[in-house]
Design a protein around this motif. Sequence first.
Motif, PDB file in Angstrom:
ATOM      1  N   LYS A  52       0.815  -1.228   0.000  1.00  0.00           N
ATOM      2  CA  LYS A  52       0.000   0.000   0.000  1.00  0.00           C
ATOM      3  C   LYS A  52       0.844   1.272   0.000  1.00  0.00           C
ATOM      4  O   LYS A  52       0.338   2.349  -0.296  1.00  0.00           O
ATOM      5  N   SER A 143      -8.291  -0.859   3.081  1.00  0.00           N
ATOM      6  CA  SER A 143      -8.792  -0.725   1.719  1.00  0.00           C
ATOM      7  C   SER A 143      -7.634  -1.013   0.747  1.00  0.00           C
ATOM      8  O   SER A 143      -6.485  -0.666   1.022  1.00  0.00           O
ATOM      9  N   ASN A 145      -6.053  -0.009  -1.774  1.00  0.00           N
ATOM     10  CA  ASN A 145      -5.524   1.055  -2.646  1.00  0.00           C
ATOM     11  C   ASN A 145      -4.150   1.464  -2.142  1.00  0.00           C
ATOM     12  O   ASN A 145      -3.800   1.210  -0.987  1.00  0.00           O
ATOM     13  N   SER A 151     -10.292   4.452  -2.549  1.00  0.00           N
ATOM     14  CA  SER A 151     -10.533   3.031  -2.267  1.00  0.00           C
ATOM     15  C   SER A 151     -11.145   2.351  -3.483  1.00  0.00           C
ATOM     16  O   SER A 151     -11.983   2.945  -4.166  1.00  0.00           O
TER      17      SER A 151
HETATM   18 MG    MG Z   1      -8.255   3.182   3.389  1.00  0.00          MG
END
Ligand code: MG
Length: 323
Positions: A52, A143, A145, A151
């Motif tokens: 991430k 999430s 992303n 997201s």
């Molecule tokens: Mg998030």
Amino acid sequence: MSIISNCTSSSIKDAAASLIKGDLVAFPTETVYGLGADATNKDAIARIYKVKGRPVGHPLIVHISSLANLDKWARDIPEYAVNLARAFWPGPITLILPRTDLAKDFITGGQDNVGIRIPSHTVALALLKEFENQGGLGVAAPSANRFGAVSPTTATAVEIELADFLSENDQILDGGPCSIGVESTIINCTQNKPSILRPGAVTKEIIEDTLGVTIELDISNSESIQIKAAGLLESHYAPNAKVFLTGSPTIGDGFIALDSFTTPIGAVRIAAPKTNEEYAQVLYEAFRLADIKGLKRVFVIPPTGEGIAVAINDRLAKSAFEK
Ligand code: MG
Ligand code: TXA
């Protein structure tokens, strides 16, 4: 990395086995797609942060399949939190509770509390149940992303965000578009009264009706503070295009508003939801579309009123934050 579009029981078994081995599995929930890893596996969690690009110290939500597993992760659970769990799980709320020893610093960011959620999406629930059948205790899933970005609400969006960062054995489970489209309501249950740290589809009014007490919206205490600390508030929930919540688009600018608003001449309409619920559902995909189209600016007419409009406006304010 493989994308599994037909989530049969054998593919769910495979995905759960991957999690047990320490691989990452992105999966659909009713809110947004999550990037899952075994919440007890320090190395797997370290990979979540790497994939991430998320600064360490940001706590992760642990996803479980049933209330029976709650006290493995949380202790001293107040009665109102049990009532919230009974009323809304499986569903789009996350409860912040005092942690047990199972919730290590690498999950909680060193805090003495842990975020827990039981999602309602059938693929998420099946994966969590199977993971627990295979001996797992909980799946940490932010999430799916890159840090600060929008997201993902479809498997394709997860692929666009993370394909370059995932490894060969990681998986993305495709469960179709998310029905809600904004992240879960986060409720602080570590004090004698609950407060909302992040608004979502389960709104302040719904929670107040359920508990019979008034509660605070305490957004200043949650994400914004941590994000400010990292100096990155401006890029949270944001597309590459610059987002404007006031002013009018000119030729070639993107435009998002309820269907009842006509598109200004020359603007590129990228979403026209009919209701606020649909607004939440399509907002992040609309931001992605703006980037795919290479738009430089997106003008948004925010929804008004209570309910899910509060969550949408919270995300819009962060996406439009001035540098
Ligand atoms: Mg998030
Ligand atoms: O809908 C959702 O909640 C999605 C799906 C995948 O479940 N997950 C999600 O996770 O939005 P994430 O990591 O992108 O956002 C979770 C937020 C973060 O801002 C984090 O700081 C906060 O929840 N959070 C998690 N654990 C916390 C804790 N123990 N105390 C305070 N905030 C916490």
